[in-house]
Design a protein around this motif. Sequence first.
Motif, PDB file in Angstrom:
ATOM      1  N   ASP A 198      13.149   8.845  -2.947  1.00  0.00           N
ATOM      2  CA  ASP A 198      14.086   9.788  -2.349  1.00  0.00           C
ATOM      3  C   ASP A 198      13.432  11.153  -2.160  1.00  0.00           C
ATOM      4  O   ASP A 198      13.652  11.830  -1.155  1.00  0.00           O
ATOM      5  N   LEU A 252      23.231  13.796  -8.643  1.00  0.00           N
ATOM      6  CA  LEU A 252      24.142  13.878  -9.791  1.00  0.00           C
ATOM      7  C   LEU A 252      23.637  13.086 -10.985  1.00  0.00           C
ATOM      8  O   LEU A 252      23.752  13.489 -12.129  1.00  0.00           O
ATOM      9  N   LYS A 253      23.092  11.923 -10.674  1.00  0.00           N
ATOM     10  CA  LYS A 253      22.672  11.056 -11.764  1.00  0.00           C
ATOM     11  C   LYS A 253      21.192  11.313 -12.059  1.00  0.00           C
ATOM     12  O   LYS A 253      20.313  10.803 -11.391  1.00  0.00           O
ATOM     13  N   SER A 312      24.046  12.984  -3.312  1.00  0.00           N
ATOM     14  CA  SER A 312      24.162  11.909  -4.298  1.00  0.00           C
ATOM     15  C   SER A 312      24.358  10.563  -3.607  1.00  0.00           C
ATOM     16  O   SER A 312      24.714  10.486  -2.437  1.00  0.00           O
ATOM     17  N   SER A 313      24.120   9.491  -4.352  1.00  0.00           N
ATOM     18  CA  SER A 313      24.395   8.153  -3.823  1.00  0.00           C
ATOM     19  C   SER A 313      25.886   7.865  -3.864  1.00  0.00           C
ATOM     20  O   SER A 313      26.380   7.000  -3.159  1.00  0.00           O
ATOM     21  N   SER A 314      26.572   8.585  -4.719  1.00  0.00           N
ATOM     22  CA  SER A 314      27.969   8.258  -4.962  1.00  0.00           C
ATOM     23  C   SER A 314      28.890   8.908  -3.943  1.00  0.00           C
ATOM     24  O   SER A 314      28.809  10.101  -3.688  1.00  0.00           O
ATOM     25  N   SER A 315      29.781   8.074  -3.391  1.00  0.00           N
ATOM     26  CA  SER A 315      30.824   8.634  -2.535  1.00  0.00           C
ATOM     27  C   SER A 315      32.144   8.598  -3.295  1.00  0.00           C
ATOM     28  O   SER A 315      33.215   8.690  -2.734  1.00  0.00           O
ATOM     29  N   HIS A 316      31.994   8.438  -4.611  1.00  0.00           N
ATOM     30  CA  HIS A 316      33.161   8.313  -5.472  1.00  0.00           C
ATOM     31  C   HIS A 316      33.982   9.605  -5.448  1.00  0.00           C
ATOM     32  O   HIS A 316      33.468  10.690  -5.699  1.00  0.00           O
ATOM     33  N   ASP A 360      33.640  11.975  -8.353  1.00  0.00           N
ATOM     34  CA  ASP A 360      32.425  12.793  -8.381  1.00  0.00           C
ATOM     35  C   ASP A 360      32.552  13.968  -7.415  1.00  0.00           C
ATOM     36  O   ASP A 360      32.181  15.097  -7.747  1.00  0.00           O
ATOM     37  N   LYS A 372      23.841  10.376   0.170  1.00  0.00           N
ATOM     38  CA  LYS A 372      22.505  10.161   0.752  1.00  0.00           C
ATOM     39  C   LYS A 372      22.619   9.130   1.871  1.00  0.00           C
ATOM     40  O   LYS A 372      23.083   8.019   1.639  1.00  0.00           O
ATOM     41  N   TYR A 395      29.617   1.747 -10.831  1.00  0.00           N
ATOM     42  CA  TYR A 395      29.062   3.078 -10.626  1.00  0.00           C
ATOM     43  C   TYR A 395      27.540   3.004 -10.508  1.00  0.00           C
ATOM     44  O   TYR A 395      26.937   3.626  -9.652  1.00  0.00           O
ATOM     45  N   ALA A 431      26.453   1.485  -7.331  1.00  0.00           N
ATOM     46  CA  ALA A 431      26.504   2.483  -6.270  1.00  0.00           C
ATOM     47  C   ALA A 431      25.241   3.323  -6.270  1.00  0.00           C
ATOM     48  O   ALA A 431      24.651   3.585  -5.231  1.00  0.00           O
ATOM     49  N   HIS A 432      24.834   3.755  -7.455  1.00  0.00           N
ATOM     50  CA  HIS A 432      23.702   4.665  -7.535  1.00  0.00           C
ATOM     51  C   HIS A 432      22.355   3.958  -7.480  1.00  0.00           C
ATOM     52  O   HIS A 432      21.528   4.264  -6.638  1.00  0.00           O
ATOM     53  N   ARG A 437      21.439   1.194  -4.549  1.00  0.00           N
ATOM     54  CA  ARG A 437      21.271   1.712  -3.199  1.00  0.00           C
ATOM     55  C   ARG A 437      19.999   2.550  -3.061  1.00  0.00           C
ATOM     56  O   ARG A 437      19.524   2.742  -1.942  1.00  0.00           O
ATOM     57  N   ARG A 447      17.636   2.448   0.153  1.00  0.00           N
ATOM     58  CA  ARG A 447      17.368   3.622   0.983  1.00  0.00           C
ATOM     59  C   ARG A 447      15.871   3.757   1.256  1.00  0.00           C
ATOM     60  O   ARG A 447      15.457   4.022   2.382  1.00  0.00           O
ATOM     61  N   ARG A 505      37.012  -0.687  -6.281  1.00  0.00           N
ATOM     62  CA  ARG A 505      37.692   0.550  -6.689  1.00  0.00           C
ATOM     63  C   ARG A 505      39.175   0.497  -6.378  1.00  0.00           C
ATOM     64  O   ARG A 505      39.997   0.985  -7.150  1.00  0.00           O
ATOM     65  N   GLU A 555      41.519   1.857  -9.314  1.00  0.00           N
ATOM     66  CA  GLU A 555      41.658   3.300  -9.260  1.00  0.00           C
ATOM     67  C   GLU A 555      43.102   3.726  -9.069  1.00  0.00           C
ATOM     68  O   GLU A 555      43.879   3.047  -8.407  1.00  0.00           O
TER      69      GLU A 555
END
Lengths: 149, 401
Positions: free
Chosen positions: A16, A68-69, A97-101, A104, A119, B185, B188-189, B192, B196, B243, B247
């Motif tokens: 990245d 974030l992580k 961040s990778s998260s679209s949560h 977050d 991202k 979670y 997701a991180h 991916r 990428r 989710r 959620e």
Amino acid sequence: MNLKPVILHADDDANDRLLVQIACARAGLSCVLRAAADGEEAISYVKGDGEYADRASHPLPDLVLLDLKLPRKSGFEVLEWIRNNRETRDLPVIILSSSSHEKDVTQAREMGASDYFTKPVSIRQLQALLKEICQKWLGREVYNDSAAG
Amino acid sequence: MQMVRKLPSEIARYAVAMGLVLAAFLIHYSFRSLLGDHLVFLAFLPASLLAAMFGGLAPGLTALALGFVLGDFFFLPPRFEFVPHGPTEFGSLMIYFFTGLLGVALIERLQLVRERLDISESHKQELEREVRERQRVEDALRNSEQGLRLAQEELRTHANELEHRVADRTASLKESLTALQNVLYHVAHDLRAPLRAMHGLTELLLEDHESHFDGPGKDYAQRIQDSCRKMDDLTSDLLEYGRLGYEKISPASVDLTAVFERVLKALEVEAKSRNAKICLNGPIPAVVCDSGIVERVTMNLLTNALKFVDKGSSPQVDIWADTTGDIVRVNIRDQGIGIAPEYQEKIFGVFERLHDDETFPGTGIGLAIVKRGIERMGGRVGVQSQGGQGSCFWFELRRAP
């Protein structure tokens, strides 16, 4: 004297970091890109601690791109530190961040993140995104006169 | 003192009275020589008193009168005549009569008092019986109360036990849910990130180092890139579907017209490239739902409406709402390839696809997200279609007050 804006990119993923670096170049952004691989390193850099004490070679960033992580200290902790420090309180901090949560996004915004982006998968999208970010937060001087799309 | 009780039957009372008088008569008759002519009523007096005692007032008086007649007629001189001789005989007649009368009245009176005593005695017994009965009922009540208390305690213990078990189970469920959320979670991180890199670097190979590739080489690199994109879509759709399951949703009054306008704006480029005609008919009422979820739902439905058309034809989509009571049904009708009736249920399942990925690319999760999303918000979703004649997808939500 270096007048190019300085961007600190905090991300633990080497790929990245490389992609952001290439995307910056491809987008023709004229800036100095500094990298931190974990949260603690990011804070040390902003603080000017230890090896980063020399502000000539490690200038205070004009913008922080923050994942974030992160190992050791999370992006949230870095953000919190930056916002609680008088010197860096108004520093633009962009979460990438990778998260679209939703959780977050909300938390980052509440803690004072300037912007939040997930991202993108494609390097072309990343180029466009970085361009947009620099345009918004760093102004015009960030472009080379030969700025290529 | 225990007194003789009256005989119960009327006939028996008179019979006893008669019998006593007869007995007195026979006794006096047998002992007449011994008793003389002046004590003629000596036997009749006790007889009428006894008759009164056993038979009551009327039999007593009858016995008295009978004794009077018999004594006067058979024994009092002049015998076998009713008229008394002289003052002595008359006197003893009167003494007999009044003494007898007095005795009979007295006995009757005593009997009355006794009867009253009897009644109060029976009352008393009845009361006592009642008291005993109440005591018994009270005891039974106390027993059952105790039983009830025991049962209640037992029930409480059971309930407590159950509560503990439910709490334990809930805690462990929560734990596994948290673990699952954690996994999602990290998916997701972390999953991916390499994706990428693969996509971005392949893109760089194709764009900046194109000269190093021949025809097939470029094709392979392109395929790597497409696969990365597909896996990224799949990951994000699966994440979203997951989710939606756990959620918290935040229902509020949402202006659907604005939602559609936002989604149509996001799809503008796509719609233009397909030469699509999308018609948003009339205002769509505000409904109670989660704005994020409903936006994703409309996005998925409209993307499908644009995607599933015959090759070469351009999509035509109509959007409108019908309101029945407090239910708003939003319809999205296309003129696309349609869905055969036997598949209309199936398409809302996860990974259910009717076409190969070449013809209509997609993850197969879009409609599952639509269904789960709408159902999480308390609504319904469905489709009406004849194969080949377009489809009309609809969802229903509660109208905002």
